[in-house]
Design a protein around this motif. Structure first.
Motif, PDB file in Angstrom:
ATOM      1  N   LYS A  94       6.768  15.670  -3.673  1.00  0.00           N
ATOM      2  CA  LYS A  94       5.826  14.671  -4.177  1.00  0.00           C
ATOM      3  C   LYS A  94       6.365  13.272  -3.876  1.00  0.00           C
ATOM      4  O   LYS A  94       7.584  13.043  -3.885  1.00  0.00           O
ATOM      5  CB  LYS A  94       5.613  14.845  -5.684  1.00  0.00           C
ATOM      6  CG  LYS A  94       4.884  16.125  -6.004  1.00  0.00           C
ATOM      7  CD  LYS A  94       3.486  16.117  -5.416  1.00  0.00           C
ATOM      8  CE  LYS A  94       2.848  17.492  -5.366  1.00  0.00           C
ATOM      9  NZ  LYS A  94       3.223  18.233  -4.147  1.00  0.00           N
ATOM     10  N   SER A  95       5.441  12.338  -3.600  1.00  0.00           N
ATOM     11  CA  SER A  95       5.858  10.998  -3.208  1.00  0.00           C
ATOM     12  C   SER A  95       4.763   9.988  -3.509  1.00  0.00           C
ATOM     13  O   SER A  95       3.608  10.344  -3.766  1.00  0.00           O
ATOM     14  CB  SER A  95       6.212  10.964  -1.714  1.00  0.00           C
ATOM     15  OG  SER A  95       5.039  11.139  -0.929  1.00  0.00           O
ATOM     16  N   PHE A  96       5.131   8.728  -3.460  1.00  0.00           N
ATOM     17  CA  PHE A  96       4.197   7.598  -3.512  1.00  0.00           C
ATOM     18  C   PHE A  96       4.817   6.464  -2.715  1.00  0.00           C
ATOM     19  O   PHE A  96       6.012   6.495  -2.381  1.00  0.00           O
ATOM     20  CB  PHE A  96       3.908   7.170  -4.961  1.00  0.00           C
ATOM     21  CG  PHE A  96       5.082   6.545  -5.672  1.00  0.00           C
ATOM     22  CD1 PHE A  96       5.224   5.167  -5.736  1.00  0.00           C
ATOM     23  CD2 PHE A  96       6.049   7.338  -6.270  1.00  0.00           C
ATOM     24  CE1 PHE A  96       6.305   4.589  -6.381  1.00  0.00           C
ATOM     25  CE2 PHE A  96       7.130   6.775  -6.925  1.00  0.00           C
ATOM     26  CZ  PHE A  96       7.270   5.392  -6.973  1.00  0.00           C
ATOM     27  N   THR A  97       4.026   5.464  -2.402  1.00  0.00           N
ATOM     28  CA  THR A  97       4.481   4.338  -1.570  1.00  0.00           C
ATOM     29  C   THR A  97       4.441   3.062  -2.382  1.00  0.00           C
ATOM     30  O   THR A  97       3.415   2.751  -3.013  1.00  0.00           O
ATOM     31  CB  THR A  97       3.604   4.199  -0.320  1.00  0.00           C
ATOM     32  OG1 THR A  97       3.683   5.414   0.450  1.00  0.00           O
ATOM     33  CG2 THR A  97       4.089   3.049   0.547  1.00  0.00           C
ATOM     34  N   ARG A  98       5.544   2.343  -2.386  1.00  0.00           N
ATOM     35  CA  ARG A  98       5.643   1.070  -3.116  1.00  0.00           C
ATOM     36  C   ARG A  98       5.727  -0.073  -2.108  1.00  0.00           C
ATOM     37  O   ARG A  98       6.584  -0.080  -1.207  1.00  0.00           O
ATOM     38  CB  ARG A  98       6.862   1.077  -4.029  1.00  0.00           C
ATOM     39  CG  ARG A  98       7.078  -0.217  -4.810  1.00  0.00           C
ATOM     40  CD  ARG A  98       7.913   0.026  -6.055  1.00  0.00           C
ATOM     41  NE  ARG A  98       7.150   0.823  -7.029  1.00  0.00           N
ATOM     42  CZ  ARG A  98       7.640   1.211  -8.229  1.00  0.00           C
ATOM     43  NH1 ARG A  98       8.862   0.859  -8.574  1.00  0.00           N
ATOM     44  NH2 ARG A  98       6.897   1.926  -9.044  1.00  0.00           N
ATOM     45  N   PHE A  99       4.804  -1.044  -2.260  1.00  0.00           N
ATOM     46  CA  PHE A  99       4.716  -2.202  -1.375  1.00  0.00           C
ATOM     47  C   PHE A  99       5.253  -3.443  -2.090  1.00  0.00           C
ATOM     48  O   PHE A  99       5.110  -3.578  -3.305  1.00  0.00           O
ATOM     49  CB  PHE A  99       3.265  -2.466  -0.947  1.00  0.00           C
ATOM     50  CG  PHE A  99       2.627  -1.323  -0.213  1.00  0.00           C
ATOM     51  CD1 PHE A  99       2.666  -1.246   1.165  1.00  0.00           C
ATOM     52  CD2 PHE A  99       1.959  -0.313  -0.901  1.00  0.00           C
ATOM     53  CE1 PHE A  99       2.078  -0.212   1.847  1.00  0.00           C
ATOM     54  CE2 PHE A  99       1.357   0.734  -0.227  1.00  0.00           C
ATOM     55  CZ  PHE A  99       1.418   0.793   1.154  1.00  0.00           C
ATOM     56  N   HIS A 100       5.811  -4.330  -1.296  1.00  0.00           N
ATOM     57  CA  HIS A 100       6.339  -5.581  -1.836  1.00  0.00           C
ATOM     58  C   HIS A 100       5.934  -6.732  -0.914  1.00  0.00           C
ATOM     59  O   HIS A 100       6.353  -6.784   0.246  1.00  0.00           O
ATOM     60  CB  HIS A 100       7.861  -5.524  -1.945  1.00  0.00           C
ATOM     61  CG  HIS A 100       8.470  -6.786  -2.465  1.00  0.00           C
ATOM     62  ND1 HIS A 100       9.739  -7.221  -2.095  1.00  0.00           N
ATOM     63  CD2 HIS A 100       7.996  -7.738  -3.323  1.00  0.00           C
ATOM     64  CE1 HIS A 100      10.011  -8.353  -2.704  1.00  0.00           C
ATOM     65  NE2 HIS A 100       8.964  -8.695  -3.451  1.00  0.00           N
ATOM     66  N   ILE A 101       5.090  -7.598  -1.424  1.00  0.00           N
ATOM     67  CA  ILE A 101       4.743  -8.826  -0.706  1.00  0.00           C
ATOM     68  C   ILE A 101       5.780  -9.874  -1.089  1.00  0.00           C
ATOM     69  O   ILE A 101       5.840 -10.324  -2.242  1.00  0.00           O
ATOM     70  CB  ILE A 101       3.327  -9.306  -1.052  1.00  0.00           C
ATOM     71  CG1 ILE A 101       2.303  -8.236  -0.686  1.00  0.00           C
ATOM     72  CG2 ILE A 101       3.011 -10.616  -0.345  1.00  0.00           C
ATOM     73  CD1 ILE A 101       0.877  -8.614  -1.062  1.00  0.00           C
ATOM     74  N   THR A 102       6.612 -10.222  -0.160  1.00  0.00           N
ATOM     75  CA  THR A 102       7.721 -11.133  -0.448  1.00  0.00           C
ATOM     76  C   THR A 102       7.226 -12.572  -0.518  1.00  0.00           C
ATOM     77  O   THR A 102       6.081 -12.891  -0.175  1.00  0.00           O
ATOM     78  CB  THR A 102       8.806 -11.000   0.628  1.00  0.00           C
ATOM     79  OG1 THR A 102       8.285 -11.451   1.883  1.00  0.00           O
ATOM     80  CG2 THR A 102       9.258  -9.546   0.763  1.00  0.00           C
ATOM     81  N   SER A 103       8.117 -13.432  -0.942  1.00  0.00           N
ATOM     82  CA  SER A 103       7.769 -14.856  -1.027  1.00  0.00           C
ATOM     83  C   SER A 103       7.521 -15.449   0.351  1.00  0.00           C
ATOM     84  O   SER A 103       6.862 -16.483   0.484  1.00  0.00           O
ATOM     85  CB  SER A 103       8.886 -15.623  -1.746  1.00  0.00           C
ATOM     86  OG  SER A 103      10.130 -15.428  -1.067  1.00  0.00           O
TER      87      SER A 103
END
Length: 970
Positions: A879-888
């Motif tokens: 099982k998995s999920f995707t985490r996104f990060h919009i940086t500064s």
């Protein structure tokens, strides 16, 4: 008193309600006493009966394979419990006729006839008693403090105990058997050291058993000692040391005395308990209290959906809903059209029901994506628990990084399986998320949100809300009811656990920081967006999305993979939107539907690139899908792509498919109903085979399996695979039919079956009954008159129904002699039903093996049936999920987090328990927001989570040329 009633419920085990372990002990005791009585005969004749022992081993082995999926399981599943009794019935009925019993001097007819007679009599008597007791309970003559239990199963269990003691007691009147000394010469090894031979001691076990029975279960005395009962007893044969008894017996039979004693004790015990409220005056023991507390300290998760179940009403409802949806809604009525008609304004770019910008002013943003949740509770909760954690510490290569909880959660459809019912949404979707992150204390699950967003009172606007939010799109399973349940539970409710849901429609646009956008599209069952969606998003792109912005397209289905796999071309409106309107600004497409993780990234060339990255992550809780069947995908919109990451790996995916051969029936035991019936349909027309030399000349053929082969393969290969598939099933069915017919025919030839009609066992029982249990007072005749002939008719036909092989053999003889036309319709039904009872047991393991092997060959050799081959395995792991990060800086950093093994056992998290008792605060502000954690800390998802993919998409500051493409940093 209410507190007492709450604590001491009917879950307390009354003394007369024996546990399952006691039932097993009783059965083993019966086997021990019955077998030990003839063990000396078995051993003495072992040298000449090796072939019969081999026959027993084969027969018991076959029945073991039928029962293997239920070994080690609890008694809770009704089919599992039914199968155990069913197997015991037909196995004993088969063993009873085998020649080895008669050749070894073992006669089971006494034990079988006594068991069936006393068991049925006990059940009928206790049922009458319980009906009378319930009637008195209703009119108020019996106290109601303890309820009306026990259930029918408890009655049957207690009757089994009564029969056990009675049959054991009856052995006291059987004449003593001795093992003559002359027989010891047959075993010269025993003569040397007889005292130390374990086998010699085991042979004499029956002597010890006889002493126990004579001491504990001796006849209660003479009828003359009980003149009041002299006309209401069954007499027993006197124990005579040799020859026949000179006098007529006056001893009361132990069978009668023991039956009356145990039935009387049961009734007295039951009446005292239920009339006086015994359970309320006797508190539960400390051990029982601890067990009850532990049971309450475990989550009530549902299992993975059994997609091959032949008994699931949910699956039949799913098929019905799908047929209705395809027939009625596709092309005729579309909920998306109604949503557009109910919008407040006509200008698509200004519709606040569809456009949300509360995150647009953040300096940076974390958001998650998952899809295809709402299957098994363990897998769904594992992902939800990870999503809810304030911080996740994971290792990325050689460094340990900390990922904070996301401000936004995106769910890409298929929220509950197998169909979008209220029950499935509540138990498979909302329950795991509420356990992971609790909703506010004022949340009311019955509340309908009519004016969203319904923010907490202390929060004036959506932009000022600092808790996690959630946006969802529907999948194909959510559309099976025309989107009704999705609209009720998502668009008209405000909370998914502790995640706030402000969305009002099934599609939306999110304006994120640094020029990033998320378009959530609703494909319905068309695999494409409708004209109203196209109008909204195209106008939004024109008015709001600048040339240097970046867009993430979220859909439920990964059309790039499915179109390549099925050789189709779907989603023309989406393609038009991406290629002609976004024109290179679509940096990423994310989707679910396929329950694995795969990422394809473009290969830099001179051609324009419309989409840089294609990401599939459907590991939110549903069963696993393979990855190796999609390894050859390379092209979309004229752009070349290469596979950058897959989870599980191609090698692991291919290896997992082997489980179809080894575990298909264990995972899909409810498929027995379908598989057994199909095999019987294939073979029933050739029953019976009176001349076995012509048995293989049948040319029956079915083309049903050809249509089961997917259209992905060519027509020639499709026909070839279908023919081989149906030929394997047909051959297996005919071979099983041949074995069954040969077995019946062999027993008939040796006069083991079809010797004296349908009631052989009953006629033998009546002859033994009249000889050993004389009825001098005519009690049986009076009972027969009072019951209008039900006694002994019930016992007679019960024994006939039990003796299935005899019914099968007698009817088979009649057909072979007089032809099928001589058989009445009822006789034909009885014959084929008796054949089916055994043929079903023989065929179910074989049909599962053949079908599982077919799925394995197809998925690994031909790369077809990817859905069927992995849904059968019901894999909750990976099982998995995707985490996104919009940086500064405006870059998009992407982490895909995975858990290889999902825990199956959970317990209350003491940290959560202590924190929940503190003064009220929002659950998302807690350090320990999730209620349950894994029993083993080493298996908890928070401890085992790892990064399986990491890449960065750089945000393009200025458009260059016709297409805008930022570089990729792996």
């Amino acid at each position: 008193m209410e507190t007492v009633r709450t604590i001491f419920t009917h879950t307390y085990p009354y003394p007369h309600e024996h546990s399952r372990h006691a039932v097993i002990a009783v059965i083993l005791g019966c086997v021990f006493f019955i077998s030990s009585d003839n063990m000396h005969t078995l051993v003495l004749k072992l040298d000449s009966n090796v072939k019969w022992w081999s026959m027993y081993a084969c027969l018991l082995g076959f029945f073991y394979f039928f029962s293997s999926p239920f070994i080690g399981k609890t008694i809770t599943p009704s089919y599992s419990n039914f199968s155990r009794w069913y197997v015991a019935w037909i196995l004993v009925a088969a063993l009873y006729h085998l020649p080895s019993f008669q050749s070894m001097g073992v006669d089971m007819r006494m034990n079988l006839s006594l068991f069936l007679t006393i068991f049925v009599s006990s059940v009928l008597f206790l049922l009458v008693f319980h009906f009378v007791f319930i009637g008195l309970w209703y009119i108020g003559l019996v106290a109601r403090v303890a309820g009306r239990r026990p259930a029918i199963l408890t009655i049957l269990q207690n009757c089994a105990h009564v029969v056990y003691f009675i049959v054991t007691g009856n052995l006291a009147i059987i004449r003593e058997k001795t093992l003559e000394k002359r027989h010891w010469s047959w075993f010269p090894r025993w003569n040397k050291d007889e005292n130390f031979s374990w086998l010699a001691k085991f042979v004499r076990v029956y002597e010890f058993k006889d002493q126990v029975c004579k001491s504990w279960f001796a006849p209660v005395g003479s009828a003359s000692d009980y003149p009041f009962l002299s006309k209401w007893v069954i007499y027993g044969e006197l124990t005579c040391s040799g020859g026949s008894c000179a006098e007529s017996p006056d001893e009361i039979s132990p069978i009668y005395s023991l039956w009356a004693t145990f039935i009387g004790l049961y009734i007295a015990n039951y009446v005292v308990e239920r009339s006086t409220g015994w359970a309320l005056t006797h508190p539960v023991s400390q051990n029982e209290s601890e067990k009850l507390k532990k049971k309450q300290m475990k989550p009530d998760f549902l299992d993975m959906v059994p997609w091959y179940s032949g008994t699931s009403a949910d699956l039949f409802k799913t098929v019905f809903d799908l047929m209705v949806s395809v027939t009625l809604f596709v092309g005729r009525f579309d909920m998306r059209m109604m949503q557009a008609a109910m919008s407040r304004v006509e200008d698509g770019a200004k519709q606040d029901d569809l456009l949300y910008d509360q995150f647009s002013e953040h300096d940076e943003l974390w958001f998650d994506f998952m899809a295809d949740t709402g299957d098994g509770g363990n897998s769904s909760y594992s992902v939800a628990r990870l999503l809810a954690q304030p911080l996740l510490r994971v290792r990325n290569k050689d460094s340990l990084i900390t990922l904070p909880r996301a401000n936004l959660l995106l769910i890409g459809g298929d929220l509950a399986y197998p169909n979008p019912s209220s029950y499935n949404y509540e138990t498979r979707l909302f329950r795991p998320f509420e356990y992971a992150l609790q909703p506010p204390i004022w949340y009311n699950e019955e509340h309908v949100a009519v004016n969203k967003p319904e923010l907490p009172r202390e929060v004036p606007t959506l932009k000022q809300y600092d808790g996690p939010q959630c946006f969802l799109i529907p999948g194909n399973h959510d559309w099976f009811d025309g989107l009704q349940t999705f609209m009720r539970y998502i668009c008209h409710k405000s909370w998914l656990g502790g995640w706030f849901m402000p969305q009002k429609k099934s599609y939306f646009a999110l304006q994120l920081p640094k020029g990033w956008w998320v378009f959530g599209l609703d494909l319905a069952l068309h695999c494409d967006i409708d004209d109203y969606q196209f109008k909204f998003f195209s106008e939004l792109i024109k008015d709001k999305v600048s040339d240097c912005d970046s867009v993430i397209i979220m859909t439920h289905e990964p059309s790039w993979l499915l179109d390549w796999y099925w050789n189709l071309e779907t989603g023309k409106n989406i393609s038009h939107l991406i290629r002609d309107h976004l024109n290179g600004r679509c940096k990423l497409r994310i989707a679910g539907d396929l329950h694995h993780y795969m990422r394809h990234s473009y290969v830099p060339l001179e051609k324009p690139v419309y989409v840089q990255h294609l990401l599939v992550n459907g590991c939110g809780g549903a069963f696993l899908h393979p990855t190796h069947v999609f390894r050859d995908f390379k092209y979309l919109y004229g752009t070349t792509y290469e596979s950058k990451a897959s989870y599980p790996s191609f090698h692991d995916s291919s290896r997992i498919a082997l489980g179809n051969i080894l575990k298909f029936r264990k995972k899909n035991w409810q498929f027995d109903f379908i598989g057994g019936i199909i095999y019987f349909i294939l073979a029933f027309s050739v029953f019976p085979q009176c001349k076995l030399d012509h048995i293989l000349q049948d040319d029956t053929f079915s083309v049903a399996a050809i249509t089961f082969v997917p259209s992905k393969v060519s027509r020639k290969r499709k026909v070839m695979i279908g023919v081989l598939h149906v030929s394997a099933h047909l051959s297996a069915a005919l071979i099983l039919m041949l074995l069954l017919e040969l077995g019946i025919d062999t027993c008939i030839r040796h006069n083991l079956l079809a010797t004296s009609g349908y009631h052989t066992l009953y006629e033998w029982y009546r002859s033994v009954e009249s000889e050993h249990f004389p009825d001098r007072t005519g009690l049986r005749a009076r009972i027969e008159q009072w019951t209008f002939g039900l006694y002994p008719a019930c016992i007679k036909y019960l024994m006939s129904a039990f003796d299935v092989p005899e019914v099968m053999a007698v009817t088979r003889n009649n057909i072979c002699k007089n032809g099928m036309d001589s058989l009445s319709r009822g006789g034909a039904v009885i014959y084929y039903a008796s054949v089916f009872l055994y043929f079903w047991v023989f065929s179910t393991p074989i049909v599962s093996l053949v079908f599982g092997s077919y799925l394995y060959i197809c998925i690994n050799w031909f790369h077809i049936h990817f859905d069927e081959a992995f849904s059968s395995l019901r894999i909750a792991n990976y099982k998995s999920f995707t985490r996104f990060h919009i940086t500064s800086k405006g870059d998009l950093e992407v982490f895909t987090l995975a858990v290889d093994k999902v825990p199956k056992a959970w317990k209350l998290d003491p940290s959560w328990d202590s924190e929940s008792k503190l003064p009220h605060s929002h659950s998302y502000r807690r350090k320990f927001p999730s209620k349950w954690r894994a029993v083993s800390p080493q298996q908890d998802p928070v401890s085992t989570v790892r990064i399986v993919d990491h890449f960065v998409v750089e945000h393009t500051a200025k458009p260059e040329g016709a297409s805008v493409n930022g570089p990729v940093t792996p």
